[in-house]
Motif scaffolding. Sequence first.
Motif, mmCIF file in Angstrom:
data_model
loop_
_atom_site.group_PDB
_atom_site.id
_atom_site.type_symbol
_atom_site.label_atom_id
_atom_site.label_comp_id
_atom_site.label_asym_id
_atom_site.label_seq_id
_atom_site.Cartn_x
_atom_site.Cartn_y
_atom_site.Cartn_z
ATOM 1 N N SER A 2 2.571 5.192 2.996
ATOM 2 C CA SER A 2 2.355 4.722 4.277
ATOM 3 C C SER A 2 1.732 5.750 5.401
ATOM 4 O O SER A 2 0.950 5.259 5.958
ATOM 5 C CB SER A 2 3.588 4.187 4.937
ATOM 6 O OG SER A 2 4.523 5.154 4.933
ATOM 7 N N THR B 168 -2.565 2.194 5.151
ATOM 8 C CA THR B 168 -2.169 3.715 5.134
ATOM 9 C C THR B 168 -2.762 4.496 6.032
ATOM 10 O O THR B 168 -3.998 4.412 6.386
ATOM 11 C CB THR B 168 -2.793 4.302 3.599
ATOM 12 O OG1 THR B 168 -2.019 3.472 2.599
ATOM 13 C CG2 THR B 168 -2.644 5.867 3.618
ATOM 14 N N LEU C 228 -5.257 6.875 -2.239
ATOM 15 C CA LEU C 228 -4.544 5.688 -1.684
ATOM 16 C C LEU C 228 -4.466 4.667 -2.675
ATOM 17 O O LEU C 228 -5.469 4.281 -3.639
ATOM 18 C CB LEU C 228 -5.187 5.279 -0.446
ATOM 19 C CG LEU C 228 -5.777 6.170 0.636
ATOM 20 C CD1 LEU C 228 -6.308 5.580 1.883
ATOM 21 C CD2 LEU C 228 -4.641 7.190 1.079
ATOM 22 N N GLN D 44 0.628 -1.078 0.059
ATOM 23 C CA GLN D 44 -0.235 -0.041 0.090
ATOM 24 C C GLN D 44 0.742 1.280 -0.103
ATOM 25 O O GLN D 44 2.035 1.293 0.553
ATOM 26 C CB GLN D 44 -0.989 0.063 1.286
ATOM 27 C CG GLN D 44 -2.131 -1.277 1.275
ATOM 28 C CD GLN D 44 -2.775 -0.852 2.473
ATOM 29 O OE1 GLN D 44 -2.931 -1.766 3.225
ATOM 30 N NE2 GLN D 44 -3.694 0.175 2.335
#
Lengths: 114, 114
Positions: free
Chosen positions: A9, A109, A21, A6
């Motif tokens: 972060s 995230t 994201l 992802q």
Amino acid sequence: EAGVTQFPSHSVIEKGQTVTLRCDPISGHDNLYWYRRVMGKEIKFLLHFVKESKQDESGMPNNRFLAERTGGTYSTLKVQPAELEDSGVYFCASSRTSGSNEQFFGPGTRLTVL
Amino acid sequence: GDSVTQMEGPVTLSEEAFLTINCTYTATGYPSLFWYVQYPGEGLQLLLKATKADDKGSNKGFEATYRKETTSFHLEKGSVQVSDSAVYFCALSGGSGGYQKVTFGTGTKLQVIP
């Protein structure tokens, strides 16, 4: 094999801004999920993709959230405009279509909206 | 709808102490039950699972037994180590939300001190 990744972060933005994201699932996993954990509460389901199609988006909080998975590979989750209550940790997970339904999660995230 | 309730944290234990983290659930049908763990800076990892009543899931010295009569799935470990410090989430799937949606508890933070 590489796990779910992802990016970013961490993200710190101001109220009213837009944030995107990204999630890269494990290669070959057709199922992709987004979850959110707000302020130490439970992790809540947001939506589920099968390849590029939204299978279940019942957990999406409102129309400020838009998830896409073009081409059935990586996915993006856009929040526009962001509000204070959107702060939290957004997790992505992926799983195979056949066999075990175990979901493999990414590191998340952390989104902070000021 | 489905729900998972787990004990509030944080839990602080000395190394080699016995650990119990309580978890109860509400769900229709016959859900699968899970414990996930999130170590600092990492993603959620499946620790153990049980798919039917009286099944015992076990991994890394941790155990949990699926108790349908008490709708519980308590996590236990006989002797914790500093490396067990993490956040533990009880979860289920296969209730009213179906098998593609995982319902989580709020998480219990465990700190093990030497």
